[in-house]
Scaffold this motif. Structure first.
Motif, mmCIF file in Angstrom:
data_model
loop_
_atom_site.group_PDB
_atom_site.id
_atom_site.type_symbol
_atom_site.label_atom_id
_atom_site.label_comp_id
_atom_site.label_asym_id
_atom_site.label_seq_id
_atom_site.Cartn_x
_atom_site.Cartn_y
_atom_site.Cartn_z
ATOM 1 N N ASP A 136 29.462 24.865 36.604
ATOM 2 C CA ASP A 136 28.842 26.159 36.354
ATOM 3 C C ASP A 136 29.812 27.045 35.588
ATOM 4 O OD1 ASP A 136 26.866 28.082 36.397
ATOM 5 O OD2 ASP A 136 26.537 27.964 38.565
ATOM 6 N N SER A 137 29.295 28.176 35.081
ATOM 7 C CA SER A 137 30.107 29.114 34.307
ATOM 8 C C SER A 137 29.919 30.533 34.832
ATOM 9 C CB SER A 137 29.722 29.054 32.818
ATOM 10 O OG SER A 137 29.964 27.772 32.278
ATOM 11 N N TYR A 138 30.999 31.299 34.826
ATOM 12 C CA TYR A 138 30.989 32.691 35.279
ATOM 13 C C TYR A 138 31.773 33.545 34.284
ATOM 14 C CZ TYR A 138 29.013 31.358 39.781
ATOM 15 O OH TYR A 138 28.173 30.897 40.767
ATOM 16 N N THR A 139 31.406 34.809 34.178
ATOM 17 C CA THR A 139 32.067 35.692 33.230
ATOM 18 C C THR A 139 32.918 36.735 33.946
ATOM 19 O OG1 THR A 139 29.993 36.956 33.112
ATOM 20 C CG2 THR A 139 30.444 35.400 31.335
ATOM 21 N N PHE A 140 33.946 37.187 33.231
ATOM 22 C CA PHE A 140 34.954 38.087 33.791
ATOM 23 C C PHE A 140 35.384 39.030 32.671
ATOM 24 C CE2 PHE A 140 39.651 37.827 35.507
ATOM 25 C CZ PHE A 140 39.672 39.196 35.680
ATOM 26 N N PHE A 141 35.381 40.336 32.952
ATOM 27 C CA PHE A 141 35.768 41.368 31.996
ATOM 28 C C PHE A 141 37.293 41.443 31.970
ATOM 29 C CE2 PHE A 141 35.362 46.071 30.699
ATOM 30 C CZ PHE A 141 34.912 45.772 29.414
ATOM 31 N N VAL A 142 37.917 40.605 31.143
ATOM 32 C CA VAL A 142 39.378 40.474 31.138
ATOM 33 C C VAL A 142 40.015 41.457 30.161
ATOM 34 C CG1 VAL A 142 39.249 38.035 31.767
ATOM 35 C CG2 VAL A 142 39.359 38.688 29.351
ATOM 36 N N ARG A 143 41.287 41.758 30.391
ATOM 37 C CA ARG A 143 42.008 42.653 29.487
ATOM 38 C C ARG A 143 42.563 41.861 28.301
ATOM 39 N NH1 ARG A 143 47.817 42.890 30.846
ATOM 40 N NH2 ARG A 143 48.239 41.347 32.470
ATOM 41 N N TYR A 144 42.741 42.528 27.179
ATOM 42 C CA TYR A 144 43.385 41.913 26.023
ATOM 43 C C TYR A 144 44.876 41.756 26.318
ATOM 44 C CZ TYR A 144 39.255 42.578 23.074
ATOM 45 O OH TYR A 144 37.990 42.512 22.529
#
Length: 275
Positions: free
Chosen positions: A205-213
């Motif tokens: 499965d795949s999940y998304t994450f609001f990561v920092r640059y």
């Protein structure tokens, strides 16, 4: 305020001592009630129980159960308790085993997730353990870590409260929900994929994450936010032993956080990023 009239004997057992004074479960109950937490509340709780004082009881299970039962006493059967059980499994290139992947965010959270009356969300990065009335509601989350269908978005939907039980305000991961919903430009959506193990099910499965640059001077600094919330009376806190317990409404934190980002898009950071 629903104070305990005749506390159970175990609620009076000293758990910690600080300056020769004993701290029991009843003291945790009173502290949480003094923060305005009442029957039926939904609380999302981060924790660092080592800060309150010197251990007065050396049965680890009794200590951890006593603190959990104090929180249950405050919110009651109609309430809901959520604790983070983050494993960051997919980020670390590991599979996520709902039953066995350990929480990396404190001994209380790891103990809490193993209770028979607690369920853990299927979220391989920012999982949470949930007890209480709204358990099924919080188990039904989406594949994004911080959007409105995440545990954090749902906490705001039910007007839940964020509690730091000895943990610093910096532990407030809910801030990333505010950043994503506000559209902060120093983070971006990244997809992580891997293996989920849930009982007898094994699947990809795949999940998304609001990561920092990375490499762009994106460093979170929650101190100005904490001071601002305290000065406005939005963040309440009480001292217990050598520790501090804080509480804030998820709705008020979201609204105030968005206002601050409207006036300064980098308010949550140490300085302006090099984008």
């Amino acid at each position: 305020m629903d104070l305990i009239q005749s506390p159970k004997a175990e609620f009076l057992t000293p758990l910690f001592t600080y300056n020769d004074a004993a701290i029991s479960s009843l003291d945790f109950v009173k502290a949480l009630q003094n923060l305005g937490i009442t029957k039926g509340d939904t609380v999302y709780m981060t924790s660092d129980i080592a800060v309150f004082g010197k251990l007065a009881v050396f049965n680890r299970q009794f200590l951890l159960d006593s603190i959990i039962e104090a929180v249950i006493e405050v919110v009651g059967d109609q309430g809901t308790i959520i604790m983070p059980t983050f494993s960051y499994s997919f980020c670390n290139g590991e599979s996520f085993n709902v039953a066995e992947s350990k929480s990396t965010v404190g001994v209380l959270t790891e103990h809490f997730r193993q209770r028979s009356d607690v369920k853990r969300t299927v979220q391989p990065i920012f999982s949470a353990a949930v007890w209480g009335e709204k358990q099924d509601f919080f188990m039904n989350i989406g594949h994004d870590s911080f959007d409105n269908d995440s545990i954090f978005g749902k906490l705001r939907r039910v007007k839940g409260k964020f509690v730091c039980l000895g943990a610093p305000f910096h532990s407030c991961t809910y801030i990333h929900h505010i950043e994503q919903m506000h559209g902060c430009n120093y983070r971006y959506i990244k997809t992580f994929s891997g293996t989920i193990i849930n009982d007898d099910q094994v699947y990809e499965d795949s999940y998304t994450f609001f990561v920092r640059y990375l490499g762009k001077n994106v460093n979170l600094d929650t101190n100005p936010l904490e001071k601002h919330l305290l000065s406005k009376g939005l963040l309440d806190q009480v001292t217990l032993g050598n520790g501090i317990i804080q509480c804030i409404s998820s709705e008020e934190l979201f609204a105030e956080g968005c206002k601050l980002l409207d006036s300064d898009p980098y308010f949550f950071l140490e300085g302006e990023p090099n984008l």
